[in-house]
Every structure is written in C-alpha cells, then in structure tokens.
Design an enzyme around this catalytic site. Structure first.
Site, mmCIF file in Angstrom:
data_model
loop_
_atom_site.group_PDB
_atom_site.id
_atom_site.type_symbol
_atom_site.label_atom_id
_atom_site.label_comp_id
_atom_site.label_asym_id
_atom_site.label_seq_id
_atom_site.Cartn_x
_atom_site.Cartn_y
_atom_site.Cartn_z
ATOM 1 N N CYS A 407 32.892 40.198 39.912
ATOM 2 C CA CYS A 407 32.418 40.528 38.566
ATOM 3 C C CYS A 407 30.950 40.984 38.634
ATOM 4 C CB CYS A 407 32.612 39.337 37.636
ATOM 5 S SG CYS A 407 32.535 39.769 35.883
ATOM 6 N N HIS A 534 38.488 38.794 38.575
ATOM 7 C CA HIS A 534 38.293 37.456 39.129
ATOM 8 C C HIS A 534 39.550 37.035 39.898
ATOM 9 C CE1 HIS A 534 34.543 36.157 37.016
ATOM 10 N NE2 HIS A 534 34.914 37.111 36.171
ATOM 11 N N GLU A 536 39.998 34.739 41.929
ATOM 12 C CA GLU A 536 40.106 33.289 42.141
ATOM 13 C C GLU A 536 41.037 32.623 41.136
ATOM 14 O OE1 GLU A 536 36.298 33.741 39.544
ATOM 15 O OE2 GLU A 536 37.435 34.879 41.051
#
Length: 604
Positions: A407, A534, A536
């Site tokens: 990001c 993102h 994750e």
C-alpha cells in the site's frame, strides 16, 4: 452437517470475557470454531464490539490494533482476521456488530416511522435489533458452500460489567431463551492469576466475574480459565463449587509456545464434548480430526534457523497494529522451514532529524536495518516517518536486499525511485506535499476529503498482470489476474508511469482500466516488489500469501528454486521441494488457479 438439511436449527456458542481485557477471547473463539469444524460441523462467526463507532475504519491502530479488511470492503476488528485464518472462511461486514451499527439501524427505523409512534427504548428495541441482527447474519454462508452453517460462534468484546456492553449482555440473556435450551452454549473466559508471593492459583477474580455474569442474566456452561500453568484439581473443584459449573466443563487455557496449539489444548481437555453436550450434538459429531493442526503446531516449535525481517513502520509500538502482516510472514516462514525473527524499526528513527536529536536511537535503527535479511514497509496514513520509509526503500534497492512494500510501502518505493533514479528531488505524494512539482502519488478521483469513514477504495479488486515473465506473476502461479483486498485513498500518478518505466521500473500489475497501478517491480533486483493491495489479509497458515512467500524465499536464497518450480498444470497446487543445507525436504505450496483469491481450502 448442514449439506442435506440434517440440522434444522442454528446452534450458538457465545464467548464472553471477565476480570481483564486482552485474555485472548478472539483466539479462544477461533479455536472453538476450529474444534467444532474438526468434528464435522460448518461454522460461522460474529464479533460484537460495544464501541459507538460504526466500524473500525476511522480508529488509530493504537486504539484497537489493525483494521482488518474483508472482501466486501468492510473495515472490521482484527478478531475477524483470526476467524478467517483459523476457520478458512470469508466473512462479511455484518459479521462485525458494533453499538454504532445497532443504534444507527434503530434510529433509521424510528425516522421511517417503523415503530408506530412508540417510545423507542434500549429494551426492547435495541435488544431486539441485536438479536435479529445475530439471527440474520448467522444464516449467511461463509465457507463457499450453499446454505447456512451449523454453529455460529459469537464473541462479545470487552469485559463483563462494562457499561457500553450492557445492552448486548441483556440481549444475549434474552437470546438464550429465544433460541431455547440445547441451542445456546456460553463459554466464559476468565483469569486465574498466580501471585508470585505465595505461588497459589487464585480463584476469587473468576468467582466475582461469574457472579457478575449471572447477575446480568447469563449463566456460563463452560469456564475457560487463562493461567500460566494448568489448573490444579483442587482449584477446579473450588471454581466448580462457587461458579456452579461442572468440573469437567472447566478448561485451562495455559500458556503455549504458539497459538496453533490452542485448538489442540481444547481438544485434549475434551472441550468439544462439553460444548457438544450442551448443544445436544454429541450423537452426530465425529471425533475431531486435527492432524494438520498438530503437525503445523509441532513444526513451528521445532524451527531453529532464523530469518530476520525488518518491519519499518509508523505503529511499531504495538505489534497488533500489524497483526495480519505478522501472520502472513509467519505462514510463509513456516512453509519454508524458517524461524521468523521480526525487527521492529520505527520509520522516524532512520531519519536525519533523529540523528541530530538522538544519535543512539538513530544508530540502533540503522544497525537493525542493515542486519536484516529482508525489508517490509507496510501501509499507513499521515506523513510521520515517511522519509524514514523512503530511506529504508533506498537502502534495500541499492544493496539488493529483498524488499516488499505494501500500500503506502509501494508508493514509497515509487517516490524513492523517482528521486534517486529520475533525479526528481521534489517527487512526493500529494498526501504529504499537496504542492509538490512532481506528484508521483495522487488522490484518487472517487475519494472524499471531507468524510473519512468508508470512503476509501476498499475490498476485493481485480489485478491484471501486464507481464507474465516477472516474479509476482510466477509467484501467483502465472494467472492472468488475481483478486486481492484494498484499502487506500491515494494511487500512483498514471501520468508518471511511462517515465518511471523508461527508467527501469516495471508496473507488472494494473486494474481493469490499465490506469491504476497495482504491482511494481524492479526486474534487475533479487526481490523488490510493491503492491497497492494488502495480500496479508488473505494469507492462511496452510496457504501463505504469494508475495510474502516470495519475500521470505528471497531472504533465505530460495527464490530461484521456488520460481523454477512454478510450471504446474492449471487448477493444481504442487508441492515444491526446496533444498536447504543439502536436504531436499522443505515444501511450500504455490497456488496456480483463480481459487487462490478466495482462499478456501485450508483448515487453518
């Protein structure tokens, strides 16, 4: 169990907490879900947060930890991330109930005249709204299968007795009668401290907590007691006597080496039998199958060869601010048989200003950065620490250290490249310098500068690979596109892209318009990747995120082996043997089809 309509009525497991906050209710609720799933039931989850915010989107990570983002763009409590990772499900924004959402819904109904002129009160209108919300959301399929789940695990945030949670405790008390006996099981997580002066496990805090719970109309079926060591038998008997809970329904949640042991801890104490007994499900449950969990937990304990990753961020004072990042790094490192060591570096400590004001802190930060095997620059908001992040990106680029920017971290990499390679010393983001002459990162046209709640580019968006012969495309299994979750207001300036690419930067992933940059790489670098999304948020213990797997592999010199083995028939995930210290016994899964973006298929 609910595939053929075998179970007609939803079963509810409610997890509450007492004595103090931070006991691990979220992980306990997740582990209960894992255990029930291992017994053959389909499980969904709901988190209740008693704060007045509509959602977690506008809160600082220092308040409640990271903001977890769902596929539908919901900005929710980090516990929903635990649920998704543990149970391998995809939740919705409505699976996170807040006081703000409930009151807003009730006030909207009042304004429409839905209450027919009645006085709108906490009881029954707020409490009814809470119960109706729970019943509605519990029926939403979250595991990719048709029809509702069998069991809904509900976590009530905060601590019993908190003023803000009173409407929810009252609603849950009513709800237990609404759904009827055999359909409601209450698990109360409490603390049994050990005073160092006497070394004795003290039951009084839990006694008082249960007394408070019962006074609010809720009776616990199971006690889950947090303690450093397993409860002594006489302590269990005392708790059973004073809390009116059978001794066999009192579970110890003692300290374990890693949280993957927790479902095993519950199973070993037959927590599933206690829960299933209350819910009248013992007759149709199977013995819990937790082989994968057991092997993963034991493997994690045995890892000894370290891999050091420096996280250069703004919120490093609270690790929960980057919880999903930590989990994604852990998933990747365990899959490559490495022991993860995270070096937290406050970005501002790397800046020249710190060198003047506090040279010792400055030297310590740079020593950590230079001693790392890989560098991760996560997302964030505001200009504090931005120059330190740029310095970290520059160090990784110039010294060929594996780097992953997420990001804001991707935007940082672009700004640093423009300054160092293109010579644009004024290059910046308009977020930090609205008057910059060389805006590399700009505000997105659909964003709002006056309203901050839910106005970002949020949720699952599609990224199309522009170049197939690149590290990111290979890590994702040579797919034409991927779906990942986003949370940002600013984007790389499309007017700068051609100049950046001419200088050697490669934007390998873009959105469907081709105007929004999603992935950036340096082709001539061992591993230098930035992602606007993102990754994750969709990493799972048995299925690590591709870009995190690449970072860890590059940091331990295994990336070439990983990429070399990417040629797999469509629709399959292949185990790849990775040599380490001469032993070809290391495995990692590389997903190779569009199902990667859904992350369904891992029991973790």
């Amino acid at each position: 169990m609910n595939k053929g309509g075998g179970m007609k009525k939803m079963k509810y497991v409610v997890v509450t907490g007492g004595v103090v906050s931070g006991l691990g209710k979220g992980v306990t609720a997740s582990s209960i879900g894992v255990l029930l799933k291992a017994c053959g039931f389909r499980v969904t989850s709901i988190k209740i947060d008693p704060y007045l915010n509509t959602d977690a989107g506008t809160m600082s990570p220092f308040e409640h930890g990271e903001v977890f983002v769902l596929d539908d763009g919901g900005e929710v409590d980090l516990d929903l991330g635990n649920y998704e990772r543990f149970l391998d499900i995809k939740l919705t924004r409505d699976n996170n109930i807040t006081t703000g959402k409930i009151y807003q819904a009730v006030i909207d109904k009042e304004r429409r005249g839905d209450y027919l002129g009645k006085t709108v009160q906490v009881v029954p209108h707020i409490t009814d709204a809470i119960q109706e919300w729970i019943e509605r959301v519990a029926m939403i399929p979250v595991d990719g299968q048709p029809g509702p789940a069998d069991v809904c695990v509900i976590e009530l945030g905060g601590t019993i007795g908190d003023i803000e949670s009173m409407p929810f405790t009252e609603a849950l008390g009513q709800f237990s009668y609404r759904v009827g006996a055999g359909n409601f099981c209450l698990v109360h997580v409490s603390l049994v401290p050990v005073l160092s002066a006497v070394g004795e496990q003290k039951t009084k805090p839990t006694q008082h907590s249960v007394r408070g719970l019962r006074s609010l109309g809720l009776t616990p079926n199971i006690l889950a007691c947090r303690s450093t060591l397993a409860l002594e038998e006489n302590v269990k008997q005392k708790l059973s006597q004073f809390c009116h809970v059978p001794a066999e329904n009192i579970i110890t949640l003692y300290d374990v080496p890693n949280i993957w042991h927790l479902p095993l801890l519950l199973r070993d104490q037959k927590a599933h039998e206690a829960i299933l007994g209350v819910l009248n499900l013992l007759g149709i449950a199977r013995e819990p199958n937790l082989k994968e969990w057991t092997s993963r937990a034991e493997l994690c304990d045995k890892l000894h060869e370290p891999i050091r990753i420096a996280i250069v961020g703004k919120y490093t004072g609270l690790s929960d601010s980057y919880l999903s990042l930590l989990k994604a790094l852990l998933h990747a490192s365990v899959s490559l048989r490495k022991k993860l060591v995270v070096d937290w570096i406050p970005a501002s400590d790397l800046e020249d200003e710190t060198a003047k004001e506090n040279p010792d802190v400055y030297k310590a930060a740079w020593k950590l950065l230079k001693g790392s095997d890989g560098v991760l620059v996560p997302g964030g908001f505001g200009d504090r620490g931005v120059e330190g992040k740029i310095l970290a990106a520059k160090y990784a680029r110039e010294n060929r250290i594996p780097f992953l920017g997420i990001c804001l971290g991707m935007q940082i990499a672009v700004i640093e490249f423009a300054r160092s390679i293109l010579g644009l010393q004024d290059a910046n983001s308009t977020e930090f310098d609205p008057d910059t002459k060389d805006p590399c990162v700009i505000f997105m046209p659909e964003g709002s500068k006056t309203h901050f709640g839910g106005t970002m580019r949020l949720g699952s968006r599609r990224t199309y690979f522009q170049v197939m012969d690149c590290k990111s495309a290979k890590l994702y299994g040579n797919r034409g596109f991927i779906d990942e979750r986003h949370r940002h207001r600013y984007e790389v300036n499309p007017d700068m892209v051609s100049r950046l690419e001419d200088a050697g930067l490669s934007f390998t992933g873009k959105d469907e318009t081709g105007q929004r940059m999603e992935i950036v790489e340096l082709p001539n670098h061992p591993y230098y990747i930035g992602a606007q999304f993102h990754p994750e948020f969709k990493s799972r213990p048995g299925k690590p995120s591709a870009l995190f797997l690449g970072l860890i592999a590059a940091a331990c010199d295994q990336l070439d082996s990983l990429l070399h083995a990417h040629k797999i028939p469509n629709g399959m995930a292949k185990k790849i043997s990775l040599c380490q210290n001469g032993n070809a016994t290391k495995f990692a899964k590389i997903p190779t089809d569009g199902i990667y973006s859904n992350c369904n298929g891992v029991h973790a």
